[in-house]
Design a protein around this motif. Structure first.
Motif, PDB file in Angstrom:
ATOM      1  N   THR A 562     -34.772  -2.751  14.390  1.00  8.59           N
ATOM      2  CA  THR A 562     -35.538  -1.809  15.212  1.00  8.59           C
ATOM      3  C   THR A 562     -34.731  -0.546  15.481  1.00  8.59           C
ATOM      4  OG1 THR A 562     -36.717  -3.653  16.253  1.00  8.59           O
ATOM      5  CG2 THR A 562     -36.757  -1.539  17.395  1.00  8.59           C
ATOM      6  N   ASP A 563     -33.424  -0.708  15.729  1.00  5.44           N
ATOM      7  CA  ASP A 563     -32.586   0.465  15.996  1.00  5.44           C
ATOM      8  C   ASP A 563     -32.564   1.407  14.797  1.00  5.44           C
ATOM      9  OD1 ASP A 563     -32.033  -0.457  18.473  1.00  5.44           O
ATOM     10  OD2 ASP A 563     -30.024  -1.198  18.013  1.00  5.44           O
ATOM     11  N   ARG A 564     -32.451   0.831  13.612  1.00  2.00           N
ATOM     12  CA  ARG A 564     -32.406   1.672  12.413  1.00  2.00           C
ATOM     13  C   ARG A 564     -33.721   2.416  12.218  1.00  2.00           C
ATOM     14  NH1 ARG A 564     -32.257  -0.771   6.280  1.00  2.00           N
ATOM     15  NH2 ARG A 564     -32.995   1.101   5.222  1.00  2.00           N
ATOM     16  N   ARG A 565     -34.842   1.702  12.409  1.00  3.20           N
ATOM     17  CA  ARG A 565     -36.139   2.349  12.222  1.00  3.20           C
ATOM     18  C   ARG A 565     -36.369   3.444  13.261  1.00  3.20           C
ATOM     19  NH1 ARG A 565     -40.996   2.806  10.174  1.00  3.20           N
ATOM     20  NH2 ARG A 565     -42.855   2.809  11.492  1.00  3.20           N
ATOM     21  N   THR A 566     -36.053   3.154  14.512  1.00  7.25           N
ATOM     22  CA  THR A 566     -36.266   4.170  15.544  1.00  7.25           C
ATOM     23  C   THR A 566     -35.355   5.379  15.323  1.00  7.25           C
ATOM     24  OG1 THR A 566     -34.754   2.955  17.003  1.00  7.25           O
ATOM     25  CG2 THR A 566     -37.104   2.564  17.282  1.00  7.25           C
ATOM     26  N   ASN A 567     -34.131   5.139  14.844  1.00  6.99           N
ATOM     27  CA  ASN A 567     -33.246   6.266  14.554  1.00  6.99           C
ATOM     28  C   ASN A 567     -33.791   7.122  13.413  1.00  6.99           C
ATOM     29  OD1 ASN A 567     -31.420   5.681  16.547  1.00  6.99           O
ATOM     30  ND2 ASN A 567     -29.943   4.674  15.221  1.00  6.99           N
ATOM     31  N   ASP A 568     -34.320   6.464  12.381  1.00  2.32           N
ATOM     32  CA  ASP A 568     -34.917   7.227  11.276  1.00  2.32           C
ATOM     33  C   ASP A 568     -36.097   8.062  11.762  1.00  2.32           C
ATOM     34  OD1 ASP A 568     -33.068   6.156   9.554  1.00  2.32           O
ATOM     35  OD2 ASP A 568     -34.414   4.631   8.727  1.00  2.32           O
ATOM     36  N   LEU A 569     -36.951   7.440  12.569  1.00  5.29           N
ATOM     37  CA  LEU A 569     -38.124   8.167  13.064  1.00  5.29           C
ATOM     38  C   LEU A 569     -37.719   9.259  14.052  1.00  5.29           C
ATOM     39  CD1 LEU A 569     -40.587   5.180  13.569  1.00  5.29           C
ATOM     40  CD2 LEU A 569     -40.670   6.935  11.786  1.00  5.29           C
ATOM     41  N   LEU A 570     -36.690   8.997  14.857  1.00  2.84           N
ATOM     42  CA  LEU A 570     -36.207  10.025  15.777  1.00  2.84           C
ATOM     43  C   LEU A 570     -35.681  11.224  15.002  1.00  2.84           C
ATOM     44  CD1 LEU A 570     -35.444  11.078  18.556  1.00  2.84           C
ATOM     45  CD2 LEU A 570     -33.362   9.676  18.463  1.00  2.84           C
ATOM     46  N   THR A 572     -36.752  12.194  12.120  1.00  2.99           N
ATOM     47  CA  THR A 572     -37.927  12.901  11.612  1.00  2.99           C
ATOM     48  C   THR A 572     -38.559  13.758  12.703  1.00  2.99           C
ATOM     49  OG1 THR A 572     -38.362  11.110  10.047  1.00  2.99           O
ATOM     50  CG2 THR A 572     -40.178  12.603  10.518  1.00  2.99           C
ATOM     51  N   VAL A 573     -38.661  13.218  13.915  1.00  4.95           N
ATOM     52  CA  VAL A 573     -39.229  13.992  15.029  1.00  4.95           C
ATOM     53  C   VAL A 573     -38.401  15.243  15.288  1.00  4.95           C
ATOM     54  CG1 VAL A 573     -39.707  13.973  17.500  1.00  4.95           C
ATOM     55  CG2 VAL A 573     -40.325  11.996  16.111  1.00  4.95           C
ATOM     56  N   LEU A 574     -37.085  15.097  15.317  1.00  5.80           N
ATOM     57  CA  LEU A 574     -36.227  16.249  15.576  1.00  5.80           C
ATOM     58  C   LEU A 574     -36.338  17.282  14.455  1.00  5.80           C
ATOM     59  CD1 LEU A 574     -33.090  14.339  16.897  1.00  5.80           C
ATOM     60  CD2 LEU A 574     -34.695  15.705  18.251  1.00  5.80           C
ATOM     61  N   GLU A 575     -36.475  16.815  13.228  1.00  2.00           N
ATOM     62  CA  GLU A 575     -36.653  17.741  12.104  1.00  2.00           C
ATOM     63  C   GLU A 575     -37.963  18.522  12.246  1.00  2.00           C
ATOM     64  OE1 GLU A 575     -37.236  17.554   7.235  1.00  2.00           O
ATOM     65  OE2 GLU A 575     -36.474  15.817   8.326  1.00  2.00           O
ATOM     66  N   ARG A 576     -39.049  17.804  12.587  1.00  2.00           N
ATOM     67  CA  ARG A 576     -40.342  18.482  12.772  1.00  2.00           C
ATOM     68  C   ARG A 576     -40.292  19.424  13.967  1.00  2.00           C
ATOM     69  NH1 ARG A 576     -40.486  16.523   8.570  1.00  2.00           N
ATOM     70  NH2 ARG A 576     -41.962  15.018   7.670  1.00  2.00           N
ATOM     71  N   LEU A 610     -42.913   7.230  16.240  1.00  2.00           N
ATOM     72  CA  LEU A 610     -41.740   6.825  17.024  1.00  2.00           C
ATOM     73  C   LEU A 610     -42.170   6.048  18.261  1.00  2.00           C
ATOM     74  CD1 LEU A 610     -38.709   6.923  17.660  1.00  2.00           C
ATOM     75  CD2 LEU A 610     -39.113   9.124  18.802  1.00  2.00           C
ATOM     76  N   ARG A 611     -43.208   6.512  18.931  1.00  2.00           N
ATOM     77  CA  ARG A 611     -43.691   5.822  20.124  1.00  2.00           C
ATOM     78  C   ARG A 611     -44.098   4.387  19.792  1.00  2.00           C
ATOM     79  NH1 ARG A 611     -47.666   8.749  20.851  1.00  2.00           N
ATOM     80  NH2 ARG A 611     -46.656  10.447  21.980  1.00  2.00           N
ATOM     81  N   ALA A 612     -44.784   4.202  18.651  1.00  6.23           N
ATOM     82  CA  ALA A 612     -45.189   2.851  18.248  1.00  6.23           C
ATOM     83  C   ALA A 612     -43.973   1.994  17.895  1.00  6.23           C
ATOM     84  CB  ALA A 612     -46.143   2.930  17.055  1.00  6.23           C
ATOM     85  N   ALA A 613     -42.979   2.599  17.251  1.00  7.00           N
ATOM     86  CA  ALA A 613     -41.802   1.833  16.829  1.00  7.00           C
ATOM     87  C   ALA A 613     -40.942   1.405  18.008  1.00  7.00           C
ATOM     88  CB  ALA A 613     -40.962   2.664  15.857  1.00  7.00           C
ATOM     89  N   LEU A 637     -39.050  12.735  27.120  1.00  3.68           N
ATOM     90  CA  LEU A 637     -38.468  14.056  26.883  1.00  3.68           C
ATOM     91  C   LEU A 637     -38.973  14.667  25.584  1.00  3.68           C
ATOM     92  CD1 LEU A 637     -34.764  13.567  28.016  1.00  3.68           C
ATOM     93  CD2 LEU A 637     -36.444  15.082  29.046  1.00  3.68           C
ATOM     94  N   LEU A 638     -39.144  13.843  24.560  1.00  3.29           N
ATOM     95  CA  LEU A 638     -39.661  14.351  23.290  1.00  3.29           C
ATOM     96  C   LEU A 638     -41.114  14.802  23.429  1.00  3.29           C
ATOM     97  CD1 LEU A 638     -38.082  11.780  20.828  1.00  3.29           C
ATOM     98  CD2 LEU A 638     -37.566  14.220  20.962  1.00  3.29           C
ATOM     99  N   GLU A 639     -41.901  14.131  24.270  1.00  5.20           N
ATOM    100  CA  GLU A 639     -43.265  14.588  24.517  1.00  5.20           C
ATOM    101  C   GLU A 639     -43.250  15.936  25.229  1.00  5.20           C
ATOM    102  OE1 GLU A 639     -45.899  11.811  26.240  1.00  5.20           O
ATOM    103  OE2 GLU A 639     -45.707  10.373  24.615  1.00  5.20           O
ATOM    104  N   THR A 640     -42.295  16.122  26.135  1.00  2.00           N
ATOM    105  CA  THR A 640     -42.133  17.426  26.760  1.00  2.00           C
ATOM    106  C   THR A 640     -41.816  18.489  25.711  1.00  2.00           C
ATOM    107  OG1 THR A 640     -41.376  16.480  28.851  1.00  2.00           O
ATOM    108  CG2 THR A 640     -40.712  18.736  28.391  1.00  2.00           C
TER     109      THR A 640
END
Length: 748
Positions: A562-570, A572-576, A610-613, A637-640
Motif C-alpha cells: 500500500t505504501d508503494r502504491r500510495t507513493n506512486d499515486l502521490l 502523479t498528483v504532485l506532477e499534475r 490517491l484517495r481510493a488507494a 491538503l492536496l484537495e486544498t
C-alpha cells in the motif's frame, strides 16, 4: 393545483437526480431485474424446471452487468461475442465436472485468462467476466452432460432477454445519460447553495453540522462534474460542444465553491480556505450571529435564494420579467458601483454571488441553448458578450487543435492475473477440504476481492467488507428462507428485489452489496431444495477462506504494498499539480494558451485515485492511528491545492476574452518558489534520500500588501490570483511536515 403538482414532481425529480447522478445506479438495477424477469417469463412459458430457471436468471444477471461500453453499438458487439463465450464456458464446466483435477486446473487457467484479457479494454474485461461467471453458474446449479441442451437454451434466452431490455426497455444512450448528469449537476448545485443559505444563520451550536453539509455538498458537486467529464466525448455531437460544456461546468463548480468560502470568511474572524472545507474534523471557525449587519444579511439571503431559483428553474420558465429581474440584479454585483454598503468581506460575498450568477447563465446557455435577451440590463448584456467571446474562442481553439490518435491499447502487467490464479489455486485446495461440492464459493470470493484493487491493503479491506456483508446476509437469508417456504415465484420475486438492491447500492457500499448477494443466495438455495443452516454457514467459511487466500496471494506473489502504491499515486498528483499551476500562471503571465481544463481534470482524477488507494490506511479498523491521521491530513491538503489550482486554471482560461483580466508578467516570478517546493516534495516521495528541502518566505504574501499610501499594488483579478497562489504555497509547505521533508529559509 396543477402548478403545485408540477412543483412537487420537479422537487422529487431533482432529489432523485441529486442522489443518483445520471440515474446510473437506477438504470443498472432496472436493466438487471428486467433481464432476469424477462428470462424467467420466457423459460416459464416453456415449462423448464427450477434448476434451469435459476441458471437462466444468473446468466441474465451476468450478461447485463458485464457490459461496460458506453455506446450502444459496441455494447451490442460485446453482447453478441459474449454468447458463444458463455456457451463454451458452461459446456466445459459441465463436461469437466467429473474430472476433478483436470476441471480444477482448467478453472485456474480460465481465471488467469479472464484477468489477463482486461488489458484489451472494456470488451476484454466483459468477455473474461462472462467466461468466469457462467462457469461458476454451471457449478452452482450442478449442471450435467445430459442437461446441456437445457443449459444452452437457458443461457441463450438470458442473453437475448438482456439485449431486449438493454436496447428496448431501458435504453440509455450516452447523450441521454449526459443530459441526466447535467440535471444532477444543477440539482446538486442548488443543494449546495441552499446549504450556503443555512450558513448565514448558523450559530455556534450548529455550525459544525452546517460545515459538514457544506463539505459534503461541495464534494458531491465535484463528483458530478467528474462524471460529466467522463461522458463528454460520447455524449456530445462534436469536440467543440464537449469543450464548451466542460468549461461551463468547471466555471459553475469553482464559482460555487468560492462563494461558500467567501461566506465562511465573512462569518469568521479568520480567513477561510479549502482546508476548512476538505479536512474532516477540522475545527469550525469562530462565528458570530451574522456575517454582517441585519440589512446586508437579509440582502444576502434574498440573493442566494434568487441564485438557487435561477439554477433550478426550467428553461421554459426562465423567460419573464420576474426571473429576468433576479438575473439582472445578481449580475449587477459584478460592477463595483452596484455593491451594497458593507464590510470588505461581505462585499466580496456579493461579488461572489455575481460571478456565480454569471457561471449559472453560461451553464444555462451551454446546456439549453440561446436564452431570451429582451429584458437584459447593461450588466447582463456585458456578461452575455463575454460568454459569446469565450464560446468563439473555444470554437477557434478546437478547430486549430490537432487531435491525438490513440497509440494503442493499454498494456498492464500480468501481475494481477498471476496473483488471482495463485490465490484461486489455494482457494480450490482449501475449499475442497471444507466441501467437495461447494468449494467454488472460496474461489469466487478470491476472484472478487481482486476486482478493482491494486494493493495488498485494498484487498485486505475489500475481503473484510465482503466477509462482514456475508455474515449479515446469512442471517437475512435464514429469515427469508423461513418466510418463503416452498413458494417458488414468491422466492423469485424476492430475488429480484434483492438483486435490484444489490446493484443500486454497489457503488455506495461493498458491505451492503455483499449482504444482498448472500441473502439472495439463501433464497436460491431454497429454490434448488439445497437450503440448510449448514449450507449457509459453509458459505461464511468459504468466504473467509477465499478472502484469506486472496490476501496471502497478494502479500506473497508479486506484491504491491500500500505504501508503494500510495507513493506512486502521490507522485502523479504532485506532477499534475505542477502542470496545472505552471500552465495557468504562464498563461496569466502572457504565455501561450494551453488546454488547462483537461489538465485540471487529470489532476482531479489522480487525486481521486490517491484517495481510493489510501482507504486501507484511513479505514476505521486500522490499528495504525498515526498513519491514518497522516493520510487524511495529506489528502486534505492536496484537495486544498487542487481547488486553488483549478481556480487558477479557470481564471487563465478567461484571459483571452474577459475584459477585466489582463496578463501580468510579474505573476511568473510569484509561482517559482511554489513549483520548486512541489518538485522537492515529489523528489522526496520518489527517493527518501534525495536530500531535498522546502523553502519558505514572505514573497507571495508581500505582493498582496498595499503600498505606503494604502493603494493595492495590483488590480482585483490579479490580487485574486495572488491569493490563490499564496494559499497554494501555504498548503504545499504544509505537506512537507507529514511527508518528512525538511523546511528551510529561502536560498540566496
Amino acid at each position: 393545483m396543477k402548478a403545485a403538482g408540477r412543483s412537487a414532481r420537479t422537487r422529487l425529480r431533482d432529489r432523485v437526480a441529486a442522489s443518483d447522478p445520471g440515474l446510473l445506479r437506477l438504470t443498472a438495477g432496472l436493466r438487471t431485474v428486467g433481464a432476469i424477469a424477462l428470462t424467467l417469463g420466457v423459460l416459464a412459458v416453456f415449462g423448464v424446471d427450477v434448476k434451469h430457471l435459476v441458471a437462466g436468471a444468473m446468466a441474465a444477471m451476468v450478461a447485463t452487468f458485464a457490459i461496460r461500453e458506453k455506446e450502444p453499438g459496441p455494447q451490442a458487439v460485446t453482447l453478441a461475442l459474449g454468447l458463444p463465450v458463455a456457451l463454451a464456458s458452461v459446456s466445459l464446466s459441465t463436461l469437466l465436472a467429473s474430472w476433478v483435477v483436470v476441471g480444477d486446473a482448467f478453472f485456474v487457467v480460465l481465471i488467469f485468462s479472464a484477468v489477463f484479457v482486461r488489458r484489451f479494454g472494456d470488451r476484454g474485461t466483459a468477455l473474461g467476466l462472462i467466461g468466469f461467471q457462467v462457469y461458476f453458474v454451471s457449478l452452482f446449479v450442478g449442471g450435467k452432460v445430459s442437461g446441456l441442451p437445457g443449459l444452452w437454451a437457458a443461457v441463450a434466452v438470458a442473453f437475448a432477454s438482456s439485449a431486449v431490455v438493454r436496447f428496448g426497455v431501458v435504453p440509455a444512450t450516452p447523450a441521454r445519460i449526459l443530459g441526466l448528469l447535467r440535471q444532477a449537476f444543477r440539482a446538486r448545485l442548488a443543494q449546495l447553495i441552499a446549504t450556503q443559505i443555512e450558513l448565514l444563520d448558523a450559530g455556534p451550536d450548529d455550525i459544525d453540522k452546517t460545515l459538514e453539509r457544506l463539505r459534503e455538498g461541495t464534494a458531491r458537486l465535484h463528483e458530478t462534474a467528474l462524471l460529466i467529464q467522463s461522458r463528454l466525448d460520447e455524449g456530445t455531437p462534436d469536440a467543440s460542444t464537449a469543450r464548451l460544456v466542460q468549461r461551463r461546468i468547471a466555471d459553475a463548480e469553482i464559482a460555487a465553491e468560492r462563494l461558500g468560502l467567501l461566506l465562511l470568511t465573512a462569518r469568521s474572524a479568520e480567513r477561510a480556505d479549502t482546508l476548512t472545507l476538505h479536512l474532516p474534523g477540522a475545527p469550525a471557525p469562530a462565528v458570530g450571529h451574522s456575517p454582517a449587519p441585519g440589512e446586508a444579511t437579509e440582502l444576502l439571503r434574498r440573493d442566494l435564494t434568487a441564485l438557487r431559483t435561477l439554477v433550478l428553474r426550467p428553461p421554459a420558465e426562465a423567460r419573464g420579467t420576474a426571473l429576468s429581474h433576479l438575473r439582472n440584479r445578481l449580475l449587477g454585483y459584478r460592477d463595483e458601483e452596484n455593491l451594497p454598503e458593507a464590510t470588505a468581506a461581505v462585499q466580496d460575498v456579493f461579488r461572489g454571488v455575481g460571478e456565480t450568477a454569471r457561471a449559472v447563465m453560461g451553464l444555462r446557455i451551454a446546456l439549453d441553448g440561446p436564452q431570451d435577451e429582451s429584458d437584459d440590463s447593461p450588466a447582463t448584456a456585458r456578461s452575455r458578450e463575454e460568454l459569446d467571446a469565450e464560446d468563439a474562442a473555444i470554437d477557434a481553439g478546437e478547430e486549430a487543435a490537432e487531435k491525438e490518435e490513440p497509440t494503442g491499447l493499454r498494456r498492464p502487467t500480468t501481475r494481477a492475473a498471476v496473483q488471482v490464479a495463485v490465490g484461486s489455486s489455494l482457494a480450490i485446495v482449501g475449499g475442497e477440504f471444507l466441501s467437495s461440492q461447494r468449494w467454488y464459493w472460496a474461489v469466487l470470493t478470491c476472484w472478487i476481492v481482486f476486482i478493482n484493487t491494486a494493493s495488498t491493503g485494498e484487498i485486505l479491506v475489500k475481503g473484510y467488507r465482503r466477509l462482514l456483508g456475508t455474515v449479515l446476509g446469512v442471517v437475512a437469508g435464514i429469515v427469508l428462507a423461513g418466510l418463503v417456504g416452498n413458494h417458488t415465484w414468491t422466492a423469485f420475486g424476492l430475488v429480484l428485489v434483492l438483486i435490484f438492491a444489490m446493484f443500486y447500492t454497489a457503488p455506495l457500499s461493498y458491505t451492503l452489496m455483499s449482504f444482498f448477494v448472500t441473502a439472495m443466495l439463501g433464497l436460491l438455495y431454497t429454490l434448488l431444495h439445497t437450503y440448510s443452516m449448514s449450507v449457509l454457514l459453509l458459505r461464511v467459511e468459504e468466504t473467509a477462506l477465499g478472502a484469506a487466500c486472496g490476501i496471502v496471494a497478494a502479500a506473497l506473489v508479486l506484491p504491491i504494498r500500500t505504501d508503494r502504491r500510495t507513493n506512486d499515486l502521490l507522485g502523479t498528483v504532485l506532477e499534475r499539480l505542477t502542470d496545472v499551476t505552471e500552465g495557468a500562471v504562464d498563461q496569466l503571465s502572457g504565455g501561450p494558451e494551453a488546454d488547462l481544463l483537461d489538465t485540471a481534470r487529470e489532476l482531479d482524477q489522480a487525486l481521486g485515485d490517491l484517495r481510493a488507494a489510501t482507504q486501507p490506511l484511513t479505514h476505521p479498523i486500522t490499528p495504525l492511528r498515526a498513519r491514518r491521521d497522516t493520510a487524511q491530513y495529506v489528502v486534505a491538503l492536496l484537495e486544498t491545492c487542487a481547488y486553488h489550482a483549478r481556480s487558477l486554471a479557470a481564471t487563465a482560461e478567461l484571459l483571452p476574452t474577459h475584459p477585466s483580466i489582463a496578463a501580468d508578467p510579474r505573476l511568473r516570478g510569484a509561482v517559482r518558489r511554489t513549483v520548486r517546493n512541489i518538485e522537492a516534495i515529489a523528489a522526496h516521495v520518489a527517493d527518501e534520500n534525495a536530500g531535498t528541502q522546502v523553502e519558505t518566505g514572505p514573497s507571495i504574501a508581500s505582493l498582496l500588501e498595499p503600498d505606503a499610501a494604502g493603494v493595492p499594488r495590483y488590480g482585483r483579478i490579479t490580487g485574486r490570483v495572488l491569493r490563490h497562489l499564496e494559499r497554494l504555497d501555504e498548503a504545499v509547505v504544509g505537506l512537507a511536515r507529514p511527508l518528512g521533508v525538511s523546511v528551510g529559509a529561502p536560498q540566496r
